[in-house]
Scaffold this motif. Sequence first.
Motif, short mmCIF file in Angstrom:
data_model
loop_
_atom_site.label_atom_id
_atom_site.label_comp_id
_atom_site.label_asym_id
_atom_site.label_seq_id
_atom_site.Cartn_x
_atom_site.Cartn_y
_atom_site.Cartn_z
N ALA A 164 1.66 9.57 7.02
CA ALA A 164 2.60 9.77 5.93
C ALA A 164 4.00 9.90 6.52
CB ALA A 164 2.22 11.01 5.12
N ASP A 165 4.46 8.87 7.21
CA ASP A 165 5.77 8.85 7.85
C ASP A 165 6.84 8.60 6.80
OD1 ASP A 165 8.06 8.26 9.30
OD2 ASP A 165 7.08 6.85 10.64
N PRO A 166 7.84 9.47 6.69
CA PRO A 166 8.88 9.27 5.68
C PRO A 166 9.72 8.02 5.94
CG PRO A 166 9.45 11.12 7.11
CD PRO A 166 8.05 10.69 7.47
N LEU A 167 9.70 7.51 7.15
CA LEU A 167 10.46 6.30 7.48
C LEU A 167 9.59 5.05 7.48
CD1 LEU A 167 12.62 7.75 10.40
CD2 LEU A 167 13.25 7.49 8.00
N VAL A 168 8.37 5.15 6.96
CA VAL A 168 7.44 4.03 7.04
C VAL A 168 8.00 2.78 6.37
CG1 VAL A 168 6.06 4.56 4.98
CG2 VAL A 168 5.02 3.37 6.89
N GLU A 169 8.66 2.93 5.23
CA GLU A 169 9.18 1.74 4.56
C GLU A 169 10.24 1.05 5.40
OE1 GLU A 169 10.81 0.06 0.35
OE2 GLU A 169 9.50 1.78 0.40
N ARG A 212 0.83 -1.20 0.00
CA ARG A 212 0.00 0.00 0.00
C ARG A 212 0.87 1.26 0.00
NH1 ARG A 212 -4.55 -1.17 4.12
NH2 ARG A 212 -2.96 -0.62 5.61
N HIS A 213 1.92 1.24 0.81
CA HIS A 213 2.83 2.39 0.89
C HIS A 213 3.52 2.62 -0.46
CE1 HIS A 213 6.01 5.08 2.11
NE2 HIS A 213 6.90 4.20 1.68
N ARG A 214 4.07 1.56 -1.02
CA ARG A 214 4.82 1.68 -2.28
C ARG A 214 3.92 2.08 -3.44
NH1 ARG A 214 9.04 -3.43 -1.97
NH2 ARG A 214 10.52 -2.42 -0.53
N GLY A 215 2.68 1.66 -3.40
CA GLY A 215 1.75 1.97 -4.48
C GLY A 215 0.92 3.21 -4.24
N ALA A 216 1.21 3.91 -3.15
CA ALA A 216 0.45 5.11 -2.77
C ALA A 216 -1.05 4.81 -2.71
CB ALA A 216 0.75 6.26 -3.72
N ILE A 217 -1.38 3.65 -2.16
CA ILE A 217 -2.77 3.23 -1.99
C ILE A 217 -3.24 3.71 -0.62
CG2 ILE A 217 -4.33 1.25 -1.86
CD1 ILE A 217 -2.16 -0.28 -3.53
#
Length: 139
Positions: free
Chosen positions: A59-64, A48-53
């Motif tokens: 919207a944490d910049p370190l989420v990945e 979801r994060h990578r696909g902007a779903i």
Amino acid sequence: MRLDTLRAANIERQTLWPGVAAVDLPFRGLELAGEIGELCNLVKKLHRHRGAIAGNRAADPLVEDKLLAEIFEELGDALVSLDLLAMDLGLDLGPAAVEKFNRVSERVGIPVYIGVDRARGPDETVFHELGKGERVSHD
């Protein structure tokens, strides 16, 4: 780490685990399903994060990085749980994985095998287990 090292540690730790006498095969199956479910949920969040779903909370910049760290942990949990289930069934994950990997390679026609003792063709790759201190050579 080798799978036999994991098995030995699991055997030892289970002798000390509180409540282990109540652990049965259905528990082991449910334990594994729970760990795989947790892993799948994190993979979904990463996708979801990578696909902007829409769906992740912030919207944490370190989420990945955070998700990958959690996935790493759940992969470990899943492997330990899988070995515990196999242990309770009297099965060894190593040979099971090798046999399945080689059958699929043969079926799909990909010349990559694990630890087979047979003549290799010019386009065939065979991986063998490394001994202590050995490194993979990329000749």
